[in-house]
Enzyme design. Structure first.
Site, PDB file in Angstrom:
ATOM      1  CD  GLU A 186     -11.667   6.608   5.132  1.00 58.39           C
ATOM      2  OE1 GLU A 186     -11.122   5.586   5.570  1.00 58.39           O
ATOM      3  OE2 GLU A 186     -11.078   7.436   4.408  1.00 58.39           O
ATOM      4  NE  ARG A 208      -2.468   1.168   3.591  1.00 60.72           N
ATOM      5  CZ  ARG A 208      -3.196   1.089   4.713  1.00 60.72           C
ATOM      6  NH1 ARG A 208      -4.487   0.818   4.651  1.00 60.72           N
ATOM      7  NH2 ARG A 208      -2.641   1.278   5.885  1.00 60.72           N
ATOM      8  CE  LYS A 236      -2.076   4.930   6.991  1.00 59.62           C
ATOM      9  NZ  LYS A 236      -3.146   5.644   7.695  1.00 59.62           N
TER      10      LYS A 236
HETATM   11  N1  PXG Z   1      -9.204   5.259   7.207  1.00 60.19           N
HETATM   12  C1  PXG Z   1      -8.276   6.203   7.415  1.00 60.19           C
HETATM   13  C2  PXG Z   1      -8.518   7.569   6.901  1.00 60.19           C
HETATM   14  C3  PXG Z   1      -7.100   5.891   8.098  1.00 60.19           C
HETATM   15  O1  PXG Z   1      -6.172   6.829   8.309  1.00 60.19           O
HETATM   16  C4  PXG Z   1      -7.909   3.618   8.344  1.00 60.19           C
HETATM   17  C5  PXG Z   1      -9.038   4.004   7.655  1.00 60.19           C
HETATM   18  C6  PXG Z   1      -7.743   2.196   8.768  1.00 60.19           C
HETATM   19  O2  PXG Z   1      -6.783   1.547   7.963  1.00 60.19           O
HETATM   20  P1  PXG Z   1      -5.853   0.385   8.519  1.00 60.19           P
HETATM   21  O3  PXG Z   1      -5.020   0.002   7.354  1.00 60.19           O
HETATM   22  O4  PXG Z   1      -5.071   0.939   9.669  1.00 60.19           O
HETATM   23  O5  PXG Z   1      -6.752  -0.698   8.951  1.00 60.19           O
HETATM   24  C7  PXG Z   1      -6.915   4.580   8.584  1.00 60.19           C
HETATM   25  C8  PXG Z   1      -5.671   4.201   9.317  1.00 60.19           C
HETATM   26  C9  PXG Z   1      -3.029   7.283  13.844  1.00 60.19           C
HETATM   27  C10 PXG Z   1      -3.225   6.119  12.964  1.00 60.19           C
HETATM   28  O6  PXG Z   1      -1.886   7.490  14.270  1.00 60.19           O
HETATM   29  C11 PXG Z   1      -4.111   6.196  11.926  1.00 60.19           C
HETATM   30  C12 PXG Z   1      -4.273   5.110  11.078  1.00 60.19           C
HETATM   31  C13 PXG Z   1      -3.551   3.988  11.288  1.00 60.19           C
HETATM   32  C14 PXG Z   1      -2.662   3.936  12.344  1.00 60.19           C
HETATM   33  C15 PXG Z   1      -2.491   5.007  13.190  1.00 60.19           C
HETATM   34  O7  PXG Z   1      -4.006   7.982  14.126  1.00 60.19           O
HETATM   35  N2  PXG Z   1      -5.160   5.242  10.063  1.00 60.19           N
END
Ligand code: PXG
Length: 285
Positions: free
Chosen positions: A182, A50, A149
């Site tokens: 989301e 990713r 991301k």
């Molecule tokens: N949507 C968004 C916008 C994100 O930033 C997810 C969904 C979930 O994706 P994953 O791949 O983690 O299942 C995210 C993930 C933080 C932090 O520090 C944020 C994320 C992941 C880890 C830490 O706030 N975002």
């Protein structure tokens, strides 16, 4: 704590980047947040993939290949002797001149931080959380695809501020068409008549690694799953609802915009999926 910056390992106090880094100046860069369970990096290949997809889309050249990156992350975990924790991997456009022109940045910077992760307090997993729908819409894919991301989280931060102003921990973001995309840092799921449903990946959400793992785990226990366009009506009238993310794992949602979801308590299907997700993690580590 040993932090990697462009080929060197430094202590936290010495982990510094230039004020001319375009990641800081313009949010020009990409990142990943990755879990370490039992000393194993969860879904390492998927996270690295990713990251490189985000970099490719934004024409950012990461100065190593995917295998080297995976090896670097393993090295970072070993050096920090972490068995349970979190990796923050950041790629910035690098140091350049003032002005957005990325061509002034000769080399991207690679930063790896291994640290602890803070989940939501335990009571929220037991009792569920309250969320609102933000008036801020999710970035439209015809501006920047939300599957990237990127280091530019202002869109999500605006929605997070709305959540906080409403006394909530998370906010739902709608896409430009008004369908559910989301939350600010989590994907969203709901359960209706035993079927597990989440917005399809073309609905303007990050393609969450936890989302994919939860869909797999649910299928493994014989649950019907669906990824499709989702409306607020679907969420309000759901039997159960929960969020997924690397940090949060799976957290039940019991109130949306003042509507109780189901009986207003975390439900049995969510608990079943959560157990299946935990089993999947145990199987993979
Ligand atoms: N949507 C968004 C916008 C994100 O930033 C997810 C969904 C979930 O994706 P994953 O791949 O983690 O299942 C995210 C993930 C933080 C932090 O520090 C944020 C994320 C992941 C880890 C830490 O706030 N975002």
């Amino acid at each position: 704590m040993q932090i990697y910056i462009d080929g060197t390992w430094v202590n936290k106090e010495d982990a510094k980047i230039s004020v001319f880094d375009h990641g800081l100046l313009y949010g020009d860069g990409v990142f990943e947040g990755i879990r370490i369970y039992g000393g194993t990096i969860f879904r390492l290949k998927e996270h690295v993939r990713r990251l490189y997809d985000s970099a490719k889309t934004t024409l950012l050249t990461i100065p190593m290949d995917e295998q080297e990156m995976a090896a670097l992350l393993c090295d970072a975990v070993a050096r920090n002797k972490k068995t349970e924790g979190y990796i923050r991997l950041v790629i910035t456009r690098g140091v350049g001149d003032l002005g957005i022109n990325p061509a002034t940045c000769p080399k991207a910077s690679v930063i790896v931080i291994v640290d602890d992760i803070s989940l939501y307090p335990a009571e929220h997993y037991k009792n569920g959380i309250k969320v609102i729908t933000a008036s801020t819409r999710r970035n439209s894919p015809d501006a920047i695809d939300p599957r990237v991301k990127s280091l530019n989280y202002l869109n999500n931060i605006m929605a997070k501020l709305e959540a906080q102003q409403a006394g909530c921990l998370e906010a739902i973001l709608l896409n430009r068409e008004g369908k559910v995309a989301e939350c600010t840092g989590d994907n969203i799921f709901y359960i209706r008549d035993g079927v597990l449903i989440t917005p399809a990946s073309d609905q303007g959400a990050l393609k969450g690694i936890t989302r994919d793992a939860v869909l797999e785990a649910a299928k493994e226990i014989g649950m019907e799953t669906r990824a499709t366009a989702t409306t607020l009506y679907d969420l309000y009238t759901a039997d159960e609802c929960f969020l997924t993310g690397t940090a949060a794992e799976m957290i039940p949602v019991t109130t949306i915009d003042g509507r109780s979801i189901g009986d207003g308590k975390p439900g049995p299907a969510t608990a079943k999926v959560r157990a299946a997700f935990q089993a999947l993690i145990q199987k993979e580590i």
